[in-house]
Write an enzyme that holds these catalytic residues in place. Structure first.
Site, PDB file in Angstrom:
ATOM      1  N   GLU A   1       8.960   0.018  -6.719  1.00 28.56           N
ATOM      2  CA  GLU A   1      10.530  -0.840  -6.839  1.00 28.56           C
ATOM      3  C   GLU A   1      10.642  -1.723  -6.592  1.00 28.56           C
ATOM      4  O   GLU A   1      11.590  -2.567  -7.743  1.00 28.56           O
ATOM      5  CB  GLU A   1      10.712   0.124  -5.263  1.00 28.56           C
TER       6      GLU A   1
ATOM      7  N   HIS B   1      23.083   5.395  -2.275  1.00 26.31           N
ATOM      8  CA  HIS B   1      22.447   6.902  -3.230  1.00 26.31           C
ATOM      9  C   HIS B   1      23.982   7.410  -2.200  1.00 26.31           C
ATOM     10  O   HIS B   1      24.247   7.124  -1.515  1.00 26.31           O
ATOM     11  CB  HIS B   1      21.127   6.784  -1.677  1.00 26.31           C
TER      12      HIS B   1
ATOM     13  N   HIS C   1      20.115   2.003  -1.212  1.00 27.65           N
ATOM     14  CA  HIS C   1      18.626   2.957  -1.391  1.00 27.65           C
ATOM     15  C   HIS C   1      17.829   2.753  -2.699  1.00 27.65           C
ATOM     16  O   HIS C   1      17.250   2.472  -1.693  1.00 27.65           O
ATOM     17  CB  HIS C   1      18.939   4.200  -2.253  1.00 27.65           C
TER      18      HIS C   1
ATOM     19  N   PHE D   1      17.257  18.776  -9.851  1.00 22.87           N
ATOM     20  CA  PHE D   1      17.781  17.371  -9.046  1.00 22.87           C
ATOM     21  C   PHE D   1      19.047  16.253  -9.798  1.00 22.87           C
ATOM     22  O   PHE D   1      19.026  16.962 -11.186  1.00 22.87           O
ATOM     23  CB  PHE D   1      16.671  16.614  -9.006  1.00 22.87           C
TER      24      PHE D   1
ATOM     25  N   ASP E   1      10.046  -8.751   0.154  1.00 18.31           N
ATOM     26  CA  ASP E   1       9.012  -9.887   0.973  1.00 18.31           C
ATOM     27  C   ASP E   1       8.151 -10.902  -0.988  1.00 18.31           C
ATOM     28  O   ASP E   1       8.201 -11.875  -1.190  1.00 18.31           O
ATOM     29  CB  ASP E   1       7.863 -10.045   1.163  1.00 18.31           C
TER      30      ASP E   1
ATOM     31  N   GLN F   1      21.456   0.378  -6.503  1.00 13.36           N
ATOM     32  CA  GLN F   1      21.479   1.823  -6.459  1.00 13.36           C
ATOM     33  C   GLN F   1      22.217   2.548  -4.710  1.00 13.36           C
ATOM     34  O   GLN F   1      21.271   2.053  -3.656  1.00 13.36           O
ATOM     35  CB  GLN F   1      20.413   2.874  -6.694  1.00 13.36           C
TER      36      GLN F   1
ATOM     37  N   GLU G   1      19.161  14.619  -2.125  1.00 12.95           N
ATOM     38  CA  GLU G   1      19.630  15.355  -3.641  1.00 12.95           C
ATOM     39  C   GLU G   1      19.058  16.670  -3.529  1.00 12.95           C
ATOM     40  O   GLU G   1      19.803  17.235  -3.832  1.00 12.95           O
ATOM     41  CB  GLU G   1      18.899  14.792  -5.062  1.00 12.95           C
TER      42      GLU G   1
ATOM     43  N   ALA H   1       0.823  -1.415  -0.016  1.00 16.70           N
ATOM     44  CA  ALA H   1       0.290   0.161   0.174  1.00 16.70           C
ATOM     45  C   ALA H   1       0.344   1.364  -0.178  1.00 16.70           C
ATOM     46  O   ALA H   1       0.331   2.235   0.686  1.00 16.70           O
ATOM     47  CB  ALA H   1      -0.832   0.065   1.348  1.00 16.70           C
TER      48      ALA H   1
ATOM     49  N   ARG I   1      19.161   4.547 -11.407  1.00 17.85           N
ATOM     50  CA  ARG I   1      17.825   5.531 -11.841  1.00 17.85           C
ATOM     51  C   ARG I   1      18.151   6.793 -11.108  1.00 17.85           C
ATOM     52  O   ARG I   1      19.196   6.918 -10.339  1.00 17.85           O
ATOM     53  CB  ARG I   1      16.535   4.840 -10.555  1.00 17.85           C
TER      54      ARG I   1
ATOM     55  N   GLY J   1       2.593   4.173  -3.107  1.00 18.18           N
ATOM     56  CA  GLY J   1       2.597   4.729  -3.656  1.00 18.18           C
ATOM     57  C   GLY J   1       1.801   4.156  -5.091  1.00 18.18           C
ATOM     58  O   GLY J   1       0.939   4.385  -5.731  1.00 18.18           O
ATOM     59  N   ALA J   2       2.661   2.676  -5.462  1.00 17.78           N
ATOM     60  CA  ALA J   2       1.877   1.789  -6.399  1.00 17.78           C
ATOM     61  C   ALA J   2       1.000   1.559  -6.252  1.00 17.78           C
ATOM     62  O   ALA J   2       0.479   0.793  -7.024  1.00 17.78           O
ATOM     63  CB  ALA J   2       2.996   1.081  -6.563  1.00 17.78           C
TER      64      ALA J   2
ATOM     65  N   ARG K   1      23.607   9.493  -9.481  1.00 17.90           N
ATOM     66  CA  ARG K   1      23.537   9.331  -8.026  1.00 17.90           C
ATOM     67  C   ARG K   1      25.257   7.920  -8.298  1.00 17.90           C
ATOM     68  O   ARG K   1      25.945   8.026  -7.356  1.00 17.90           O
ATOM     69  CB  ARG K   1      22.534   8.361  -7.472  1.00 17.90           C
TER      70      ARG K   1
ATOM     71  N   LEU L   1      18.068   9.076   4.909  1.00 18.90           N
ATOM     72  CA  LEU L   1      19.220  10.019   3.856  1.00 18.90           C
ATOM     73  C   LEU L   1      18.455  11.005   3.493  1.00 18.90           C
ATOM     74  O   LEU L   1      17.831  12.056   4.451  1.00 18.90           O
ATOM     75  CB  LEU L   1      18.005   9.862   1.810  1.00 18.90           C
TER      76      LEU L   1
END
Lengths: 253, 609
Positions: free
Chosen positions: B397, B240, B366, B118, B219, B238, B253, B14, B408, B16-17, B284, B250
């Site tokens: 991701e 970071h 990251h 960025f 998982d 990646q 950037e 649950a 990325r 963003g995607a 990065r 983090l």
């Protein structure tokens, strides 16, 4: 340094532990920069795997690990040993919500109150004809900036004596969430939300005790937000209430 | 008989995607369940800081084709170019749509969405940095997560919070749903769906220094991998460049976007040496390697010379602005206003005030560029022929579209979530109208139930924590920013030995059913070990350096042999085999070059910044 943890335990699965009790754990080689969350992990991973808590991001953004640390609501990942006076740490679940196991409480009543205040953007007017964003001035955006920071950790609501006394009170977090939309000039449902909050279990159960503001790990001025919602109900309008010239950038606690 | 729920669409995760997919599947008429091991607002999307890239052109000229170019170049030419094009083009509309959902972006004086610079984002095919990252202070991800969750509540999406998905149900090569454990009760539940979309995020917890949440244990990737779905491009993870020293938290950037510079232990700005044109705003992977090179040549700071500084003090920033002939100047108040959360992290965790002193930083694990291979419709695919696995979808991701290629760009993770989450949701809404339920096999929960009981009742001597820290240390040491054959072979051996102990010698304390996080953490460790093995194997196989994958024994990019994705497949059906399972690695899946076919600027060339 050596540190002693005194933790409020409860495990419904185990006879003898299915009533709340205190247990002490000792930790050696603790660094002043260690977070309480890391130390709870050390206890869980090295000494007693049954110790149960919620956690995720470990840097104060996800809102999973609100608990009572030395009697005050905090996120365990944002309290460092150097912030604690002495070498004793007492940890309990947040108050006012049913305990499921150890430091894990039932969050459903809390999210239920959240859902009561229509915590979503409402604007059914057509979007701009050019297909682009609705415009909002930086000043209008600033009116509700503070309340956008809420991470729903429940530290404010479970520090509120009015909520302890009456669990039907929507509580500070739900009001903060409502404030975020009520003072957003793009939103069109302020009136409905103010009606919900004018009900007996809405804002008027707030007695301005001010526990919620210092409890907020995001530095939101919770009591102020509740006050602004009260004013909007009294005046029947949302304009001219938030004075952005008095919104200051403050040093987080 | 175990409890069984039936829905058109099961969304696992649950963040963003997942929320975007749930929202769109729901709006498209599907009956949707979101199954998540965390309360949705705890998801890791909420920690994304700096911004979401979209060529809105609100502050200066911009173009989605430039965004696609930066994405392809940033990905060191391993990105599938059709996916990069979709990402860049649909970003614009997706960001506008988030604003229409109420997302509180920062505003320009005219009231438009504000944008900042960025890393790796440029105008006119690499010319100079461009303001493309749409931001809401330094908590853009938090605002996206909140906004999408709010909209799901508005549209009455059904949530199963704190249900941990522990197995994928496959039947004759199609996905029929998942088995989940309700954390509160320990009960297993079967979710039977026509379509199942995994949006469970990454697996940064393979490494010891990471920006990732404790819950990022891979998982979703692991459960489908164990059921025969390949893992694509696992060698690309990646690091970071700017994690808080030792903690890994983090530092966006966006700090460098506002003018912050990297300074070594001698007080020198060093990115000029590595990326003469855009310096601290290079990609990065480039910046992370530069930091390591400074440290290994003795230019680190501190007692052990093992970190460098990120300096955003107005004094330093304005000095470099002046030197570069840049008219911008910043004040302490600007920094407070634009980067409030970063300042707080540093004050709380380091006792350092970034408006007065530089921040000690080091690279931190990251983001997984690899994962479940999908096409641009978020449908999972099996092989180099793009064979679709019926009923199985992935986005965010955990998926590998691959729009990020070998590295990325900053802000593109948030773009990926909304663009491919939305595509997943829309396609699922169409699919469930024409598809039937794949029948459930008898007792689909049986195998995972046995595996969970094995862990719960393990009579061995090893605590999960010992295995986890040994794995994290080994992976950091030998499968980190720089890699070579000997270390990778060693890492594979160590990870396999740890997994053998996991399956033969494990013990946990909590034998109960109520909210048993001891059991869940142990099970999650198994997922991490499987993914660590796939990562080390893919890193060993790829004998070149590209993007985030840097081989000291193969320092050059090898376009003649390696313009392909890797696919690691695990064979055998045991959930937790006591001996190493057979793995195969397929390197026949060619990178999509559809943009380069019509525009030579997209063809691979030496990557400089």
């Amino acid at each position: 340094m050596d540190v002693t943890f005194r933790i409020r335990r409860y495990n419904p699965d185990i006879p003898g532990k299915n009533k709340p009790y205190w247990q002490e754990f000792r930790l050696a080689d603790v660094d002043p920069n260690d977070r309480v969350l890391e130390l709870l992990h050390r206890i869980k991973w090295e000494q007693d795997g049954t110790l149960t808590l919620r956690r995720s991001c470990a840097h104060g953004v996800c809102g999973s690990d609100a608990m009572r640390i030395n009697g005050v609501n905090k996120l365990a990942c944002k309290v460092l040993m150097r912030d604690i006076n002495g070498s004793k740490v007492q940890v309990e679940p947040i108050l006012g919500l049913p305990v499921i196991k150890d430091l894990v409480v039932d969050m459903e009543p809390f999210f239920g109150h959240y859902r009561e205040v229509m915590p979503f953007f409402v604007n059914d007017e057509p979007v701009p004809a050019n297909g682009r964003e609705r415009l909002q001035s930086p000043d209008d955006r600033a009116q509700y900036d503070d309340t956008t920071k809420c991470i729903l950790c429940a530290a404010c609501t479970t520090s509120c004596p009015s909520f302890w006394a009456n669990g039907k009170y929507v509580g500070p977090a739900a009001i903060v969430q409502a404030h975020r939309f009520i003072f957003d000039t793009r939103d069109r449902a302020a009136k409905e939300r103010l009606n919900v909050l004018a009900e007996p279990n809405g804002v008027w159960r707030c007695r301005t005790i001010f526990n919620c503001t210092p409890a907020c790990p995001r530095g939101i001025e919770v009591t102020r937000a509740i006050g602004e919602v009260k004013l909007a109900i009294q005046r029947g309008t949302t304009t001219g209430i938030v004075d952005i010239s008095t919104i200051h950038i403050k040093e987080p606690t | 008989m175990v409890k069984t729920h039936q829905f058109d669409a099961i969304i696992v995760g649950a963040g963003g995607a997942g929320l975007m997919a749930a929202l769109y599947a729901s709006k498209g008429g599907a009956n949707v369940a979101v199954v998540s091991k965390l309360y949705p607002t705890r998801s890791h999307t909420g920690t994304a800081q700096g911004g979401i890239g979209a060529a809105l052109g609100n502050l200066e000229e911009d173009n989605p084709l430039w965004h696609a170019y930066d994405t392809v170049k940033g990905g060191d030419y391993l990105a599938d170019q059709n996916a990069a094009k979709v990402l860049a083009e649909e970003a614009i509309d997706a960001v506008i749509e988030l604003e229409h959902m109420g997302l509180p972006f920062d505003r320009t004086p005219e009231g438009k969405i504000s944008q900042r610079r960025f890393g790796g984002h440029t105008s006119n095919f690499g010319d100079k940095p461009v303001r493309r990252a749409c931001h809401a202070a330094d908590r853009t991800g938090h605002m996206i997560l909140q906004t999408l969750y709010q909209q799901c509540i508005k549209h009455h999406v059904k949530f199963f919070d704190e249900y941990q998905v522990v197995d994928a149900i496959m039947n004759n090569g199609a996905c029929a749903g998942v088995v989940a454990m309700q954390l509160g009760t320990g009960e297993l539940t079967v979710f039977h769906g026509k379509a199942t979309l995994f949006a469970t995020g990454g697996w940064g917890k393979i490494w010891s220094v990471t920006s990732n949440a404790h819950s990022l244990t891979g998982d979703g990737a692991a459960v489908v991998y164990r059921r025969g779905v390949p893992m694509q491009d696992m060698e690309f993870f990646q690091f970071h460049p700017t994690g808080i020293y030792k903690l890994g938290i983090l530092i966006t950037e966006g700090v460098r976007g506002e003018g912050g510079v990297l300074i070594n232990g001698k007080g020198e700005r060093f990115m000029e040496k590595y990326a003469p044109r855009i310096k601290d705003l290079a990609s990065r992977d480039v910046v992370s390697r530069a930091i390591y090179m400074e440290i290994s040549s003795g230019n680190g700071a501190g007692k052990n010379k093992d970190y460098v500084y990120l300096d955003v003090t107005p004094k330093t920033v304005n000095r470099y602005f002046a030197e570069a002939g840049d008219e911008r100047r910043i004040t302490a108040e600007d920094v407070e206003k634009k980067l409030p959360d970063i300042l707080e992290f540093c004050r709380v965790y380091l006792g350092v005030d970034p408006v007065k002193d530089p921040m000690p930083i080091q690279p931190t694990a990251h983001y997984a560029m690899g994962g479940i291979p999908t096409n641009v419709n978020a449908e999972a695919v099996l092989d180099e022929h793009w064979t679709v696995i019926p009923g199985l979808y992935a986005a965010g991701e955990v998926a590998c579209v691959s729009c990020h290629g070998a590295n990325r760009l900053g802000t593109n993770s948030l773009v990926d979530l909304v663009v491919f989450g939305r595509r997943g949701g829309k396609n699922i809404a169409d699919y469930v109208k024409r598809a039937d339920f794949v029948p459930l096999p008898p007792a689909p929960e049986r195998e995972i139930e046995a595996e969970l009981n094995r862990i719960r009742n393990g009579k061995g001597k090893t605590r999960p924590h010992e295995l986890r820290s040994a794995m994290q240390k080994e992976m950091m040491q030998n499968v980190g920013v720089f890699r070579e054959e000997k270390g990778l072979n060693g890492a594979l051996e160590v990870v396999r030995e740890l997994r053998e102990r996991f399956s033969k010698d494990l013990t946990i304390d909590d034998k109960g059913s109520t909210f048993n996080t001891d059991l869940m953490e142990a099970w999650e460790l198994g997922c991490l070990l499987d993914l660590a093995e796939a990562t080390a194997l893919a890193a060993l196989k790829r004998t070149e350096s590209r993007g985030a994958h840097s081989r000291e024994d193969y320092k050059e990019r090898d376009d003649a042999n390696w313009m392909v994705h890797s696919l690691v497949t695990r064979h055998g059906s045991e959930l937790s085999p006591s001996t190493a399972p057979a793995l195969t690695i397929n390197v026949n899946k060619k990178v999509d070059m559809s943009l380069a076919e019509v525009d030579p600027r997209f063809a691979p060339k030496v990557r400089t910044y």
